[in-house]
Design an enzyme around this catalytic site. Structure first.
Site, mmCIF file in Angstrom:
data_model
loop_
_atom_site.group_PDB
_atom_site.id
_atom_site.type_symbol
_atom_site.label_atom_id
_atom_site.label_comp_id
_atom_site.label_asym_id
_atom_site.label_seq_id
_atom_site.Cartn_x
_atom_site.Cartn_y
_atom_site.Cartn_z
ATOM 1 C CG HIS A 1 -1.982 -0.963 1.243
ATOM 2 N ND1 HIS A 1 -3.134 -0.783 1.955
ATOM 3 C CD2 HIS A 1 -2.124 -2.161 0.618
ATOM 4 C CE1 HIS A 1 -3.940 -1.819 1.778
ATOM 5 N NE2 HIS A 1 -3.345 -2.670 0.975
ATOM 6 C CD GLU B 1 -2.076 4.237 3.199
ATOM 7 O OE1 GLU B 1 -1.797 3.580 2.175
ATOM 8 O OE2 GLU B 1 -3.226 4.282 3.667
ATOM 9 C CB CYS C 1 -6.668 -0.274 5.028
ATOM 10 S SG CYS C 1 -4.961 -0.887 5.054
ATOM 11 C CB CYS D 1 -2.153 1.731 6.164
ATOM 12 S SG CYS D 1 -1.712 0.922 4.612
#
Length: 164
Positions: free
Chosen positions: A51, A53, A81, A84
């Site tokens: 992801h 992040e 999410c 993260c």
């Protein structure tokens, strides 16, 4: 200043979009300097943890030589999410600034707020809605394009079957 940095995160999101990834981008800022950048690479890398992040946090930690990002701000185009949010807590990010809510997986207010749960040993300041419309439109247009491609492929299959 928030809008300037969010525009940089949006530039990262556009890099993801160019390679067919969901357009989410993130940056980590320390003392006014961008020390980490990331954009979604889940499909390219076939890695569920790739992801924006996570990538930005990893790069910032490497660049700063510490897993503790105590005085860092994370800018991300979409609400983080649970994975993260966990990485944000674990890395001690000071502040998270995000563009648009994620009603299906967001854990910074939509489904829950992990970043300010007092049961954890670290809480993170939050600012939401920075360039919200631009961040939202980027995702909406991406998924609209995917739906259009699927419809077109379905029409082509039907035409091919009728011509066979």
């Amino acid at each position: 200043m928030e809008e300037f940095y969010m525009k940089v995160a949006i530039e990262e999101a556009r890099k993801a979009e160019k390679i067919g990834e969901v357009p989410i981008g993130a940056i980590v800022v320390f003392q006014g300097e961008i020390v980490g950048r990331g954009y979604n690479l889940r499909e390219k890398d076939q890695d569920p943890t790739a992801h924006a992040e996570m990538i930005a946090i990893q790069e910032a930690a490497e660049r700063l030589g510490s897993w503790r990002l105590i005085d860092c701000d994370l800018y991300v185009t979409l609400e983080p999410c649970p994975m993260c949010a966990g990485a944000i807590i674990q890395s001690r990010v000071k502040r998270v600034i995000f563009g648009t809510l994620d009603p299906k997986a967001g854990c910074v207010g939509s489904l829950m707020n992990l970043l300010q749960d007092t049961r954890f040993n670290h809480q993170t300041e939050i600012q939401s809605g920075v360039l919200q419309q631009e961040c939202s439109d980027l995702l909406t247009q991406f998924f609209r394009g995917i739906r259009e491609k699927r419809k077109e492929a379905k029409r082509n299959r039907v035409l091919d079957q009728s011509n066979a």
